[in-house]
Design a protein around this motif. Sequence first.
Motif, PDB file in Angstrom:
ATOM      1  N   PRO A 179     -15.589 -25.203 -38.991  1.00 37.93           N
ATOM      2  CA  PRO A 179     -14.791 -24.301 -39.828  1.00 37.93           C
ATOM      3  C   PRO A 179     -15.376 -24.208 -41.234  1.00 37.93           C
ATOM      4  CG  PRO A 179     -13.677 -26.408 -39.574  1.00 37.93           C
ATOM      5  CD  PRO A 179     -14.859 -26.456 -38.659  1.00 37.93           C
ATOM      6  N   TYR A 180     -15.118 -23.088 -41.884  1.00 36.36           N
ATOM      7  CA  TYR A 180     -15.545 -22.911 -43.269  1.00 36.36           C
ATOM      8  C   TYR A 180     -14.684 -23.765 -44.199  1.00 36.36           C
ATOM      9  CZ  TYR A 180     -18.552 -19.042 -41.864  1.00 36.36           C
ATOM     10  OH  TYR A 180     -19.544 -18.289 -41.288  1.00 36.36           O
ATOM     11  N   LEU A 181     -15.147 -23.917 -45.427  1.00 36.53           N
ATOM     12  CA  LEU A 181     -14.432 -24.715 -46.413  1.00 36.53           C
ATOM     13  C   LEU A 181     -13.141 -24.033 -46.840  1.00 36.53           C
ATOM     14  CD1 LEU A 181     -17.446 -25.738 -48.698  1.00 36.53           C
ATOM     15  CD2 LEU A 181     -16.240 -27.212 -47.060  1.00 36.53           C
ATOM     16  N   ARG A 182     -12.154 -24.847 -47.150  1.00 37.39           N
ATOM     17  CA  ARG A 182     -10.898 -24.330 -47.695  1.00 37.39           C
ATOM     18  C   ARG A 182     -10.327 -25.363 -48.663  1.00 37.39           C
ATOM     19  NH1 ARG A 182      -6.921 -24.700 -42.366  1.00 37.39           N
ATOM     20  NH2 ARG A 182      -7.126 -26.959 -42.040  1.00 37.39           N
ATOM     21  N   ALA A 183      -9.391 -24.912 -49.483  1.00 38.79           N
ATOM     22  CA  ALA A 183      -8.789 -25.796 -50.480  1.00 38.79           C
ATOM     23  C   ALA A 183      -8.247 -27.050 -49.814  1.00 38.79           C
ATOM     24  CB  ALA A 183      -7.674 -25.069 -51.216  1.00 38.79           C
ATOM     25  N   GLY A 184      -8.509 -28.205 -50.427  1.00 37.58           N
ATOM     26  CA  GLY A 184      -8.101 -29.494 -49.889  1.00 37.58           C
ATOM     27  C   GLY A 184      -9.240 -30.251 -49.237  1.00 37.58           C
ATOM     28  N   ASP A 185     -10.327 -29.555 -48.893  1.00 41.68           N
ATOM     29  CA  ASP A 185     -11.498 -30.219 -48.324  1.00 41.68           C
ATOM     30  C   ASP A 185     -12.291 -30.934 -49.414  1.00 41.68           C
ATOM     31  OD1 ASP A 185     -10.961 -29.254 -45.770  1.00 41.68           O
ATOM     32  OD2 ASP A 185     -12.306 -27.526 -45.966  1.00 41.68           O
ATOM     33  N   VAL A 186     -13.190 -31.805 -48.989  1.00 45.71           N
ATOM     34  CA  VAL A 186     -14.192 -32.401 -49.870  1.00 45.71           C
ATOM     35  C   VAL A 186     -15.555 -32.128 -49.245  1.00 45.71           C
ATOM     36  CG1 VAL A 186     -15.125 -34.504 -50.891  1.00 45.71           C
ATOM     37  CG2 VAL A 186     -12.653 -34.208 -50.710  1.00 45.71           C
ATOM     38  N   SER A 187     -16.411 -31.466 -49.993  1.00 40.27           N
ATOM     39  CA  SER A 187     -17.754 -31.118 -49.516  1.00 40.27           C
ATOM     40  C   SER A 187     -18.768 -32.070 -50.126  1.00 40.27           C
ATOM     41  CB  SER A 187     -18.095 -29.669 -49.907  1.00 40.27           C
ATOM     42  OG  SER A 187     -19.406 -29.325 -49.514  1.00 40.27           O
ATOM     43  N   GLU A 188     -19.486 -32.800 -49.264  1.00 41.21           N
ATOM     44  CA  GLU A 188     -20.489 -33.764 -49.712  1.00 41.21           C
ATOM     45  C   GLU A 188     -21.875 -33.342 -49.230  1.00 41.21           C
ATOM     46  OE1 GLU A 188     -19.378 -38.044 -49.147  1.00 41.21           O
ATOM     47  OE2 GLU A 188     -17.771 -37.148 -47.954  1.00 41.21           O
ATOM     48  N   VAL A 189     -22.870 -33.498 -50.081  1.00 41.14           N
ATOM     49  CA  VAL A 189     -24.264 -33.335 -49.680  1.00 41.14           C
ATOM     50  C   VAL A 189     -25.076 -34.455 -50.309  1.00 41.14           C
ATOM     51  CG1 VAL A 189     -24.021 -30.821 -49.489  1.00 41.14           C
ATOM     52  CG2 VAL A 189     -24.959 -31.803 -51.585  1.00 41.14           C
ATOM     53  N   GLY A 190     -26.158 -34.862 -49.633  1.00 43.98           N
ATOM     54  CA  GLY A 190     -26.971 -35.937 -50.185  1.00 43.98           C
ATOM     55  C   GLY A 190     -28.370 -35.940 -49.631  1.00 43.98           C
ATOM     56  N   ILE A 191     -29.248 -36.599 -50.350  1.00 43.83           N
ATOM     57  CA  ILE A 191     -30.626 -36.811 -49.925  1.00 43.83           C
ATOM     58  C   ILE A 191     -30.942 -38.279 -50.161  1.00 43.83           C
ATOM     59  CG2 ILE A 191     -33.051 -36.210 -50.262  1.00 43.83           C
ATOM     60  CD1 ILE A 191     -32.157 -33.476 -51.256  1.00 43.83           C
ATOM     61  N   ASP A 192     -31.408 -38.956 -49.133  1.00 43.99           N
ATOM     62  CA  ASP A 192     -31.678 -40.387 -49.247  1.00 43.99           C
ATOM     63  C   ASP A 192     -32.637 -40.654 -50.409  1.00 43.99           C
ATOM     64  OD1 ASP A 192     -30.068 -40.658 -47.067  1.00 43.99           O
ATOM     65  OD2 ASP A 192     -31.616 -41.408 -45.693  1.00 43.99           O
ATOM     66  N   GLY A 193     -32.234 -41.555 -51.295  1.00 44.87           N
ATOM     67  CA  GLY A 193     -33.035 -41.916 -52.450  1.00 44.87           C
ATOM     68  C   GLY A 193     -32.800 -41.060 -53.672  1.00 44.87           C
ATOM     69  N   LEU A 194     -32.121 -39.913 -53.493  1.00 43.82           N
ATOM     70  CA  LEU A 194     -31.891 -39.002 -54.620  1.00 43.82           C
ATOM     71  C   LEU A 194     -30.429 -38.892 -55.009  1.00 43.82           C
ATOM     72  CD1 LEU A 194     -34.281 -36.003 -53.769  1.00 43.82           C
ATOM     73  CD2 LEU A 194     -34.788 -38.104 -55.028  1.00 43.82           C
ATOM     74  N   GLY A 195     -29.528 -39.500 -54.216  1.00 45.93           N
ATOM     75  CA  GLY A 195     -28.121 -39.467 -54.555  1.00 45.93           C
ATOM     76  C   GLY A 195     -27.342 -38.464 -53.732  1.00 45.93           C
ATOM     77  N   ALA A 196     -26.088 -38.232 -54.119  1.00 47.68           N
ATOM     78  CA  ALA A 196     -25.193 -37.369 -53.359  1.00 47.68           C
ATOM     79  C   ALA A 196     -24.141 -36.766 -54.277  1.00 47.68           C
ATOM     80  CB  ALA A 196     -24.521 -38.155 -52.239  1.00 47.68           C
ATOM     81  N   THR A 197     -23.588 -35.641 -53.847  1.00 46.65           N
ATOM     82  CA  THR A 197     -22.467 -35.010 -54.510  1.00 46.65           C
ATOM     83  C   THR A 197     -21.242 -35.112 -53.614  1.00 46.65           C
ATOM     84  OG1 THR A 197     -22.766 -32.796 -53.568  1.00 46.65           O
ATOM     85  CG2 THR A 197     -24.073 -33.344 -55.526  1.00 46.65           C
ATOM     86  N   ALA A 198     -20.062 -35.028 -54.205  1.00 47.35           N
ATOM     87  CA  ALA A 198     -18.798 -35.009 -53.449  1.00 47.35           C
ATOM     88  C   ALA A 198     -17.814 -34.171 -54.249  1.00 47.35           C
ATOM     89  CB  ALA A 198     -18.270 -36.415 -53.218  1.00 47.35           C
ATOM     90  N   ASN A 199     -17.662 -32.909 -53.857  1.00 47.57           N
ATOM     91  CA  ASN A 199     -16.894 -31.955 -54.634  1.00 47.57           C
ATOM     92  C   ASN A 199     -15.588 -31.585 -53.939  1.00 47.57           C
ATOM     93  OD1 ASN A 199     -20.024 -31.184 -55.079  1.00 47.57           O
ATOM     94  ND2 ASN A 199     -18.867 -30.968 -56.978  1.00 47.57           N
ATOM     95  N   PRO A 200     -14.438 -31.822 -54.598  1.00 54.04           N
ATOM     96  CA  PRO A 200     -13.168 -31.377 -54.037  1.00 54.04           C
ATOM     97  C   PRO A 200     -13.090 -29.850 -54.058  1.00 54.04           C
ATOM     98  CG  PRO A 200     -12.857 -32.250 -56.255  1.00 54.04           C
ATOM     99  CD  PRO A 200     -14.286 -32.508 -55.896  1.00 54.04           C
ATOM    100  N   VAL A 201     -12.621 -29.285 -52.953  1.00 54.06           N
ATOM    101  CA  VAL A 201     -12.557 -27.826 -52.809  1.00 54.06           C
ATOM    102  C   VAL A 201     -11.171 -27.335 -53.221  1.00 54.06           C
ATOM    103  CG1 VAL A 201     -12.813 -25.893 -51.218  1.00 54.06           C
ATOM    104  CG2 VAL A 201     -14.244 -27.939 -50.929  1.00 54.06           C
ATOM    105  N   VAL A 202     -11.139 -26.331 -54.091  1.00 55.19           N
ATOM    106  CA  VAL A 202      -9.890 -25.750 -54.573  1.00 55.19           C
ATOM    107  C   VAL A 202     -10.006 -24.239 -54.509  1.00 55.19           C
ATOM    108  CG1 VAL A 202      -9.471 -27.705 -56.129  1.00 55.19           C
ATOM    109  CG2 VAL A 202     -10.643 -25.667 -56.996  1.00 55.19           C
TER     110      VAL A 202
END
Length: 276
Positions: free
Chosen positions: A250-273
Amino acid sequence: MKYLRIGEPGSETPVALSDGKYYDLSGVTGDIDGAFLAQGLASVEGLPEIDIAGRRVGAPIARPGAVVCIGMNYAAHCAESGATPPAEPVVFYKHPNTVVGPNDELQVPRGSVKTDWEVELGAVFAKPASYLESEAEALDCLAGLVVVNDVSERDFQIERSGGQFSKGKACPTFTPMGPYLTTLDEVADPQALRLWSKVNGEARQDSSTADMIFSLAHIVFHMSQFMAFDPGDLLLTGTPEGVALSGRFPYLRAGDVSEVGIDGLGATANPVVDAK
């Protein structure tokens, strides 16, 4: 060396991360921008340490002059999108004001039902790059690499595009980035990095930059024949399979948390609103 920016939007403090310690760069530079990256930092010796606990982490570079993006650069992603792998890099732009921090809110645009995630390897320039003579010169133009979520609204991008991707790429908050910019000397091989994404902790993408159709060095060399990059500019290099466009998620919707990362470079974790 890793660079990051700590503090509230518009008032971030430039910081260096070295050997597990954080150093305040305020006495060296006003920001992590093109002017600073063009000269770099030889050593943290003599710089004051800084405590970043509990503080907001901003995007690791100040607003770039340009955000240049490469599309359809992983064969499996082309297949899941129903597209033929390109013979040359496909390019589009995002507005620089889409860049936000690694934990900032990600806004679903008004009227959107197809907001999608895309983990990508981002490259930040330290030197001007125009008409490079070879791929061997390309990586020398870069300050370092960063994790980026190239958020996309697929209806805007495909059905309402008018023939160009940027309508679905340039909505507010659509370029979460960070938490830091990692200098190239800390990356053994840009083409051997595992990259992944999750939604609400559930795996989505899991691939490697080894699967790129066009390597980072080739993209920088190739694009320098068509445009001039400046220090501080951001280049995104495409996403692997596993996005919502595939129809598997499913596509993103408010209330989700979208995370992306690359090993050794860190990660993001953004709450969806929903969009403000």
